[in-house]
Design a protein around this motif. Structure first.
Motif, PDB file in Angstrom:
ATOM      1  N   GLU A   6       0.819  -1.208   0.000  1.00 32.45           N
ATOM      2  CA  GLU A   6       0.000   0.000   0.000  1.00 32.45           C
ATOM      3  C   GLU A   6       0.858   1.265   0.000  1.00 32.45           C
ATOM      4  O   GLU A   6       0.491   2.273  -0.585  1.00 32.45           O
ATOM      5  N   GLY A   7       2.009   1.199   0.672  1.00 31.07           N
ATOM      6  CA  GLY A   7       2.907   2.356   0.703  1.00 31.07           C
ATOM      7  C   GLY A   7       3.419   2.729  -0.673  1.00 31.07           C
ATOM      8  O   GLY A   7       3.455   3.911  -1.040  1.00 31.07           O
ATOM      9  N   VAL A   8       3.799   1.745  -1.455  1.00 28.96           N
ATOM     10  CA  VAL A   8       4.292   2.038  -2.800  1.00 28.96           C
ATOM     11  C   VAL A   8       3.134   2.497  -3.694  1.00 28.96           C
ATOM     12  O   VAL A   8       3.314   3.339  -4.568  1.00 28.96           O
ATOM     13  N   GLY A   9       1.931   1.993  -3.445  1.00 30.75           N
ATOM     14  CA  GLY A   9       0.760   2.463  -4.189  1.00 30.75           C
ATOM     15  C   GLY A   9       0.449   3.915  -3.887  1.00 30.75           C
ATOM     16  O   GLY A   9       0.143   4.706  -4.795  1.00 30.75           O
ATOM     17  N   LEU A  10       0.543   4.293  -2.620  1.00 27.52           N
ATOM     18  CA  LEU A  10       0.327   5.690  -2.237  1.00 27.52           C
ATOM     19  C   LEU A  10       1.395   6.585  -2.842  1.00 27.52           C
ATOM     20  O   LEU A  10       1.093   7.669  -3.370  1.00 27.52           O
ATOM     21  N   SER A  11       2.640   6.154  -2.808  1.00 22.13           N
ATOM     22  CA  SER A  11       3.730   6.929  -3.410  1.00 22.13           C
ATOM     23  C   SER A  11       3.486   7.138  -4.897  1.00 22.13           C
ATOM     24  O   SER A  11       3.714   8.227  -5.426  1.00 22.13           O
ATOM     25  N   SER A  12       3.023   6.102  -5.561  1.00 24.56           N
ATOM     26  CA  SER A  12       2.726   6.202  -6.986  1.00 24.56           C
ATOM     27  C   SER A  12       1.621   7.221  -7.247  1.00 24.56           C
ATOM     28  O   SER A  12       1.736   8.072  -8.133  1.00 24.56           O
ATOM     29  N   TYR A  13       0.553   7.127  -6.476  1.00 24.97           N
ATOM     30  CA  TYR A  13      -0.570   8.050  -6.642  1.00 24.97           C
ATOM     31  C   TYR A  13      -0.122   9.499  -6.443  1.00 24.97           C
ATOM     32  O   TYR A  13      -0.462  10.376  -7.235  1.00 24.97           O
ATOM     33  N   LEU A  14       0.654   9.739  -5.399  1.00 24.64           N
ATOM     34  CA  LEU A  14       1.122  11.095  -5.135  1.00 24.64           C
ATOM     35  C   LEU A  14       2.082  11.592  -6.211  1.00 24.64           C
ATOM     36  O   LEU A  14       2.077  12.772  -6.566  1.00 24.64           O
ATOM     37  N   ALA A  29      -3.643   9.886 -12.219  1.00 25.00           N
ATOM     38  CA  ALA A  29      -3.472   9.480 -10.817  1.00 25.00           C
ATOM     39  C   ALA A  29      -4.694   8.711 -10.333  1.00 25.00           C
ATOM     40  O   ALA A  29      -4.566   7.674  -9.668  1.00 25.00           O
ATOM     41  N   ASN A  30      -5.881   9.193 -10.676  1.00 29.70           N
ATOM     42  CA  ASN A  30      -7.106   8.494 -10.280  1.00 29.70           C
ATOM     43  C   ASN A  30      -7.208   7.123 -10.941  1.00 29.70           C
ATOM     44  O   ASN A  30      -7.640   6.149 -10.318  1.00 29.70           O
ATOM     45  N   LYS A  31      -6.817   7.042 -12.207  1.00 34.34           N
ATOM     46  CA  LYS A  31      -6.854   5.768 -12.936  1.00 34.34           C
ATOM     47  C   LYS A  31      -5.920   4.747 -12.279  1.00 34.34           C
ATOM     48  O   LYS A  31      -6.303   3.600 -12.055  1.00 34.34           O
ATOM     49  N   ALA A  32      -4.705   5.180 -11.947  1.00 32.23           N
ATOM     50  CA  ALA A  32      -3.753   4.288 -11.286  1.00 32.23           C
ATOM     51  C   ALA A  32      -4.280   3.871  -9.924  1.00 32.23           C
ATOM     52  O   ALA A  32      -4.167   2.700  -9.530  1.00 32.23           O
ATOM     53  N   PHE A  33      -4.851   4.808  -9.206  1.00 33.64           N
ATOM     54  CA  PHE A  33      -5.391   4.516  -7.876  1.00 33.64           C
ATOM     55  C   PHE A  33      -6.501   3.468  -7.950  1.00 33.64           C
ATOM     56  O   PHE A  33      -6.492   2.486  -7.207  1.00 33.64           O
ATOM     57  N   ILE A  34      -7.437   3.654  -8.861  1.00 35.76           N
ATOM     58  CA  ILE A  34      -8.573   2.735  -8.970  1.00 35.76           C
ATOM     59  C   ILE A  34      -8.124   1.355  -9.427  1.00 35.76           C
ATOM     60  O   ILE A  34      -8.527   0.329  -8.857  1.00 35.76           O
ATOM     61  N   MET A  35      -7.281   1.284 -10.437  1.00 36.72           N
ATOM     62  CA  MET A  35      -6.832  -0.023 -10.929  1.00 36.72           C
ATOM     63  C   MET A  35      -6.013  -0.767  -9.873  1.00 36.72           C
ATOM     64  O   MET A  35      -6.126  -1.985  -9.750  1.00 36.72           O
ATOM     65  N   ASN A  36      -5.235  -0.034  -9.109  1.00 34.07           N
ATOM     66  CA  ASN A  36      -4.466  -0.676  -8.049  1.00 34.07           C
ATOM     67  C   ASN A  36      -5.359  -1.098  -6.887  1.00 34.07           C
ATOM     68  O   ASN A  36      -5.079  -2.095  -6.227  1.00 34.07           O
ATOM     69  N   ARG A  37      -6.444  -0.384  -6.643  1.00 39.05           N
ATOM     70  CA  ARG A  37      -7.372  -0.810  -5.589  1.00 39.05           C
ATOM     71  C   ARG A  37      -8.084  -2.105  -5.991  1.00 39.05           C
ATOM     72  O   ARG A  37      -8.372  -2.934  -5.137  1.00 39.05           O
ATOM     73  N   ILE A  38      -8.358  -2.275  -7.263  1.00 45.07           N
ATOM     74  CA  ILE A  38      -8.958  -3.533  -7.729  1.00 45.07           C
ATOM     75  C   ILE A  38      -8.005  -4.682  -7.433  1.00 45.07           C
ATOM     76  O   ILE A  38      -8.395  -5.717  -6.885  1.00 45.07           O
ATOM     77  N   GLY A  39      -6.744  -4.503  -7.787  1.00 43.11           N
ATOM     78  CA  GLY A  39      -5.744  -5.524  -7.485  1.00 43.11           C
ATOM     79  C   GLY A  39      -5.561  -5.731  -5.997  1.00 43.11           C
ATOM     80  O   GLY A  39      -5.443  -6.865  -5.519  1.00 43.11           O
ATOM     81  N   ASP A  40      -5.568  -4.635  -5.230  1.00 48.07           N
ATOM     82  CA  ASP A  40      -5.393  -4.735  -3.782  1.00 48.07           C
ATOM     83  C   ASP A  40      -6.546  -5.490  -3.128  1.00 48.07           C
ATOM     84  O   ASP A  40      -6.343  -6.201  -2.139  1.00 48.07           O
ATOM     85  N   LEU A  41      -7.746  -5.336  -3.665  1.00 49.17           N
ATOM     86  CA  LEU A  41      -8.886  -6.093  -3.143  1.00 49.17           C
ATOM     87  C   LEU A  41      -8.651  -7.586  -3.329  1.00 49.17           C
ATOM     88  O   LEU A  41      -8.885  -8.385  -2.411  1.00 49.17           O
ATOM     89  N   GLY A  42      -8.171  -7.976  -4.512  1.00 54.07           N
ATOM     90  CA  GLY A  42      -7.846  -9.386  -4.742  1.00 54.07           C
ATOM     91  C   GLY A  42      -6.773  -9.875  -3.790  1.00 54.07           C
ATOM     92  O   GLY A  42      -6.863 -10.980  -3.231  1.00 54.07           O
ATOM     93  N   PHE A  43      -5.754  -9.057  -3.569  1.00 53.26           N
ATOM     94  CA  PHE A  43      -4.665  -9.416  -2.656  1.00 53.26           C
ATOM     95  C   PHE A  43      -5.192  -9.580  -1.231  1.00 53.26           C
ATOM     96  O   PHE A  43      -4.868 -10.545  -0.531  1.00 53.26           O
ATOM     97  N   LEU A  44      -6.042  -8.654  -0.802  1.00 51.74           N
ATOM     98  CA  LEU A  44      -6.601  -8.704   0.543  1.00 51.74           C
ATOM     99  C   LEU A  44      -7.488  -9.936   0.735  1.00 51.74           C
ATOM    100  O   LEU A  44      -7.395 -10.625   1.762  1.00 51.74           O
ATOM    101  N   ALA A  92       0.802  -4.321 -13.516  1.00 53.19           N
ATOM    102  CA  ALA A  92       0.273  -3.854 -14.804  1.00 53.19           C
ATOM    103  C   ALA A  92       0.149  -4.968 -15.837  1.00 53.19           C
ATOM    104  O   ALA A  92       0.716  -4.897 -16.921  1.00 53.19           O
ATOM    105  N   GLN A  93      -0.613  -5.991 -15.511  1.00 51.47           N
ATOM    106  CA  GLN A  93      -0.883  -7.069 -16.440  1.00 51.47           C
ATOM    107  C   GLN A  93      -2.308  -6.924 -16.967  1.00 51.47           C
ATOM    108  O   GLN A  93      -3.127  -6.224 -16.391  1.00 51.47           O
ATOM    109  N   ILE A  94      -2.596  -7.604 -18.056  1.00 50.17           N
ATOM    110  CA  ILE A  94      -3.942  -7.574 -18.634  1.00 50.17           C
ATOM    111  C   ILE A  94      -4.908  -8.121 -17.598  1.00 50.17           C
ATOM    112  O   ILE A  94      -4.620  -9.143 -17.004  1.00 50.17           O
ATOM    113  N   PRO A  95      -6.011  -7.491 -17.344  1.00 45.32           N
ATOM    114  CA  PRO A  95      -6.636  -6.328 -17.979  1.00 45.32           C
ATOM    115  C   PRO A  95      -6.323  -5.000 -17.286  1.00 45.32           C
ATOM    116  O   PRO A  95      -6.850  -3.980 -17.682  1.00 45.32           O
ATOM    117  N   LEU A  96      -5.495  -5.018 -16.255  1.00 46.82           N
ATOM    118  CA  LEU A  96      -5.238  -3.806 -15.471  1.00 46.82           C
ATOM    119  C   LEU A  96      -3.899  -3.154 -15.830  1.00 46.82           C
ATOM    120  O   LEU A  96      -3.178  -2.682 -14.972  1.00 46.82           O
TER     121      LEU A  96
END
Length: 185
Positions: A6-14, A29-44, A92-96
């Motif tokens: 999550e820290g590297v995701g926040l750094s990326s967004y900022l 920034a919003n696009k990266a944030f949303i796509m990474n949250r989709i992946g983070d949900l799967g990880f969680l 950053a793999q298909i589809p994200l």
């Protein structure tokens, strides 16, 4: 791992939103944030399933317990698929994968350091570090191979038709990450 994830995701967004007065950068920034949250949900979800199955999140204890399971175990398949969804978002793999080329809106040196060197390799690291579970799930391994091959092909084809050097580098990075996942699969 999740806190660093999550820290590297926040750094990326900022970083992507660094030039905040430019509307295009805010959208990126919003696009990266949303796509990474989709992946983070799967990880969680994968972490929750892992804890439910093994009653721990310590990778060494999980590896010891997973080694006793049979190949093709259904619970391992769902755990590894969820973990791979996390890797897809972060690496950053298909589809994200479309967030990474837009992420190059930030300052170039820092963007290269965070995105190419750190963030996108986190998904590869997750799969490699959890390889005991992934090896016991042949269905997930096939999915990883197919997603990696498709990403490598599509990323390279898109890179050929780009004029902006940052986008060329971003799509070629996506393509190379596809080869990494293909090898993992």
């Amino acid at each position: 791992v999740f806190i660093g994830w999550e820290g590297v995701g926040l750094s990326s967004y900022l970083l992507i939103g660094f030039w905040y007065k430019d509307h295009e950068n805010n959208n990126a920034a919003n696009k990266a944030f949303i796509m990474n949250r989709i992946g983070d949900l799967g990880f969680l979800v994968g972490l929750f399933l892992t804890y439910t199955k093994f009653h721990t999140l310590d990778i060494q204890q999980i590896a010891a317990q997973a080694a006793t399971l049979q190949s093709g175990d259904t619970s391992l398949m769902w755990i590894t698929i969820c973990l791979f969804i996390g890797a897809v978002g972060k690496s950053a793999q298909i589809p994200l994968f479309t967030w990474l080329p837009d992420a190059m809106a930030g300052p170039t040196p820092v963007s290269a350091l965070i995105h190419a060197a750190t963030m996108v390799t986190a998904g590869v690291y997750l799969v490699v570090r959890s390889n005991v579970m992934f090896v016991l799930s042949p269905v997930t391994m096939e999915i990883i191979f197919i997603a990696g091959a498709a990403t490598a092909l599509i990323g390279s084809l898109i890179a050929i038709y780009q004029w902006d050097i940052k986008k060329v580098l971003a799509y070629s990075t996506v393509s190379q990450l596809g080869f990494l996942f293909m090898a993992l699969g």
